[in-house]
Design a protein around this motif. Structure first.
Motif, short mmCIF file in Angstrom:
data_model
loop_
_atom_site.label_atom_id
_atom_site.label_comp_id
_atom_site.label_asym_id
_atom_site.label_seq_id
_atom_site.Cartn_x
_atom_site.Cartn_y
_atom_site.Cartn_z
N GLN A 153 -7.19 24.53 -20.84
CA GLN A 153 -7.79 24.39 -22.17
C GLN A 153 -7.74 22.92 -22.64
OE1 GLN A 153 -9.47 26.81 -23.74
NE2 GLN A 153 -9.07 28.07 -21.94
N ALA A 154 -6.67 22.22 -22.27
CA ALA A 154 -6.55 20.81 -22.66
C ALA A 154 -7.64 19.97 -21.98
CB ALA A 154 -5.17 20.28 -22.30
N TYR A 155 -7.92 20.24 -20.71
CA TYR A 155 -8.99 19.53 -20.01
C TYR A 155 -10.35 19.85 -20.63
CZ TYR A 155 -6.12 17.69 -16.20
OH TYR A 155 -5.20 16.98 -15.46
N LEU A 156 -10.56 21.11 -20.97
CA LEU A 156 -11.84 21.49 -21.58
C LEU A 156 -12.03 20.80 -22.92
CD1 LEU A 156 -11.74 25.30 -20.74
CD2 LEU A 156 -13.43 23.65 -19.89
N ALA A 157 -10.95 20.66 -23.70
CA ALA A 157 -11.05 19.97 -24.99
C ALA A 157 -11.42 18.51 -24.78
CB ALA A 157 -9.73 20.09 -25.73
N ASP A 174 -16.48 34.07 -19.43
CA ASP A 174 -15.70 33.01 -20.08
C ASP A 174 -15.02 32.11 -19.06
OD1 ASP A 174 -16.49 34.10 -22.45
OD2 ASP A 174 -14.58 35.06 -22.91
N ILE A 175 -14.24 32.70 -18.16
CA ILE A 175 -13.50 31.86 -17.22
C ILE A 175 -14.43 31.23 -16.19
CG2 ILE A 175 -12.91 33.78 -15.67
CD1 ILE A 175 -10.18 32.30 -15.28
N LEU A 176 -15.51 31.92 -15.82
CA LEU A 176 -16.44 31.31 -14.88
C LEU A 176 -17.12 30.10 -15.51
CD1 LEU A 176 -18.06 34.48 -13.25
CD2 LEU A 176 -16.31 32.96 -12.29
N ASP A 177 -17.46 30.18 -16.79
CA ASP A 177 -18.05 29.02 -17.47
C ASP A 177 -17.05 27.86 -17.53
OD1 ASP A 177 -20.38 30.39 -17.88
OD2 ASP A 177 -19.98 30.90 -19.97
N GLU A 178 -15.80 28.16 -17.76
CA GLU A 178 -14.78 27.12 -17.82
C GLU A 178 -14.60 26.46 -16.46
OE1 GLU A 178 -11.24 28.78 -19.45
OE2 GLU A 178 -12.11 29.14 -21.44
N ILE A 179 -14.58 27.27 -15.40
CA ILE A 179 -14.46 26.71 -14.04
C ILE A 179 -15.65 25.80 -13.75
CG2 ILE A 179 -14.51 27.28 -11.58
CD1 ILE A 179 -13.03 29.89 -12.33
N HIS A 180 -16.85 26.26 -14.11
CA HIS A 180 -18.05 25.47 -13.85
C HIS A 180 -17.99 24.12 -14.58
CE1 HIS A 180 -22.27 24.42 -13.35
NE2 HIS A 180 -22.34 24.26 -14.67
N LEU A 181 -17.56 24.14 -15.84
CA LEU A 181 -17.53 22.91 -16.63
C LEU A 181 -16.51 21.91 -16.07
CD1 LEU A 181 -18.61 21.42 -19.07
CD2 LEU A 181 -16.91 22.60 -20.50
N ILE A 182 -15.32 22.38 -15.73
CA ILE A 182 -14.29 21.48 -15.19
C ILE A 182 -14.69 20.98 -13.82
CG2 ILE A 182 -11.90 21.36 -14.40
CD1 ILE A 182 -11.16 23.31 -16.63
N ALA A 183 -15.23 21.85 -12.97
CA ALA A 183 -15.66 21.43 -11.64
C ALA A 183 -16.77 20.39 -11.72
CB ALA A 183 -16.12 22.65 -10.84
N TYR A 199 -14.83 17.05 -13.00
CA TYR A 199 -13.77 16.46 -12.18
C TYR A 199 -13.96 16.69 -10.69
CZ TYR A 199 -11.33 15.99 -16.65
OH TYR A 199 -10.98 15.65 -17.94
N HIS A 200 -14.91 17.53 -10.33
CA HIS A 200 -15.20 17.81 -8.92
C HIS A 200 -14.00 18.44 -8.20
CE1 HIS A 200 -18.81 15.54 -9.74
NE2 HIS A 200 -18.08 14.50 -10.08
N TRP A 201 -13.25 19.26 -8.91
CA TRP A 201 -12.15 20.00 -8.30
C TRP A 201 -12.68 21.33 -7.76
CZ3 TRP A 201 -8.61 19.33 -13.18
CH2 TRP A 201 -8.16 18.00 -13.24
N SER A 202 -11.96 21.89 -6.80
CA SER A 202 -12.36 23.18 -6.25
C SER A 202 -11.96 24.30 -7.21
CB SER A 202 -11.67 23.41 -4.90
OG SER A 202 -10.26 23.59 -5.09
N GLU A 203 -12.55 25.48 -7.01
CA GLU A 203 -12.18 26.63 -7.83
C GLU A 203 -10.69 26.94 -7.71
OE1 GLU A 203 -14.53 30.53 -8.38
OE2 GLU A 203 -12.96 31.08 -6.93
N ALA A 204 -10.16 26.87 -6.48
CA ALA A 204 -8.74 27.17 -6.27
C ALA A 204 -7.85 26.21 -7.05
CB ALA A 204 -8.41 27.12 -4.79
N GLU A 205 -8.23 24.92 -7.08
CA GLU A 205 -7.43 23.94 -7.82
C GLU A 205 -7.48 24.20 -9.32
OE1 GLU A 205 -7.67 19.88 -5.14
OE2 GLU A 205 -9.50 20.55 -6.15
N ILE A 206 -8.64 24.57 -9.81
CA ILE A 206 -8.78 24.84 -11.25
C ILE A 206 -8.02 26.11 -11.63
CG2 ILE A 206 -10.43 25.38 -13.10
CD1 ILE A 206 -12.49 23.70 -11.46
#
Length: 272
Positions: free
Chosen positions: A250-254, A222-231, A234-241
């Motif tokens: 969750q707001a960004y994912l929405a 779940d969280i790995l999929d969310e990190i992948h989608l946001i990255a 927005y091209h943010w790093s895993e640490a930033e996410i």
């Protein structure tokens, strides 16, 4: 910061410390808990609970707390309530009805499950049995660690011996032992370990067990999929996410879903 109130508490100056302050729930917290689930085969359950609480609990009564010093009931309560905040709060439990042999599935909201607060005198009390004054106390995480790995029967006997002082427990009669066990149960805080419901097909009464430690088995996908989608967006790093509070993530994912013409299903009881 989020707050909870223990159903037992930790002894301190002036009485029991019960007010809990939680650490901010960020992706780092969730990833640490996922890693804890991956380490399940190498750690006893009490050790996993200790790690879980060390990651999520900031203080109890304004001071740091050793997770092993918490009563078993408080540990179960915290894991369940913190898991509900991380989401999902509502889980689906199922099985087979013994009356009609049909499958069933019912929703259970973890944060609404009942609790039994600690009894008078907690965390210890005195009781006289067979002419001897015994000191009894509520079991803690440290007690669970001490008996981890023992066979069930031996574990129960060892735990009983740890909780009853000033008497040789092996020499007690059956009635005296039952009396002491009942007193320990009355003293100790507890969470619900089963829920009552009815079969949706035949209406038969059912009781379903619910694990207080469900939050220890969070899937990593779940969280790995969310990190992948946001990255990807927005091209943010895993640490930033992972540094984002859960609600913000969750707001960004929405927003990503809306931009793609999709609607993200709300999480039962989750923040954000």
């Amino acid at each position: 910061m989020s707050e909870l109130t223990l159903i037992g508490g930790v002894p301190g100056e002036g009485g029991l410390r019960q007010d809990v302050v939680l650490r901010p729930m960020t992706g780092r917290t969730e990833m640490a808990l996922v890693d804890l689930g991956d380490a399940a085969s190498n750690l006893s359950q009490p050790a996993r609970v200790n790690r879980f609480l060390a990651e999520t609990v900031e203080s109890v009564g304004g001071a740091p707390v050793d997770p092993g010093a918490l009563s078993v009931g408080d540990r179960q309560y915290l894991v369940r309530q913190i898991g509900a905040r991380l989401g999902p709060d509502t889980v689906w439990l199922g099985g087979t009805c013994q009356a009609c042999d049909g499958p069933f599935e019912v929703p259970v909201t973890q944060s609404d499950l009942p609790v039994k607060p600690a009894g008078p005198g907690y965390p210890q009390t005195r009781l006289s049995v067979e002419g001897t004054a015994c000191v009894l106390r509520s079991p803690t995480g440290a007690d669970q660690e001490a008996i981890a790995g023992l066979p069930p029967g031996a574990a129960a006997d060892a735990l009983f011996a740890l909780l009853v002082e000033q008497v040789e427990t092996g020499a007690l009669g059956v009635e005296a032992k039952q009396q002491l066990e009942a007193a320990i149960e009355d003293l100790s805080p507890e969470v619900a370990l089963e829920v009552a419901t009815s079969c949706p097909e035949c209406g038969a009464a059912l009781r379903i067990e619910i694990d207080p430690y469900l939050a220890l088995s969070r899937p990593s996908s779940d969280i790995l999929d969310e990190i992948h989608l946001i990255a990807s967006q927005y091209h943010w790093s895993e640490a930033e996410i992972l540094a984002l509070p859960r609600a913000r993530r969750q707001a960004y994912l929405a927003r990503i879903d809306r931009a793609r013409g999709m609607v993200r299903a709300p999480e039962f009881g989750a923040e954000g």
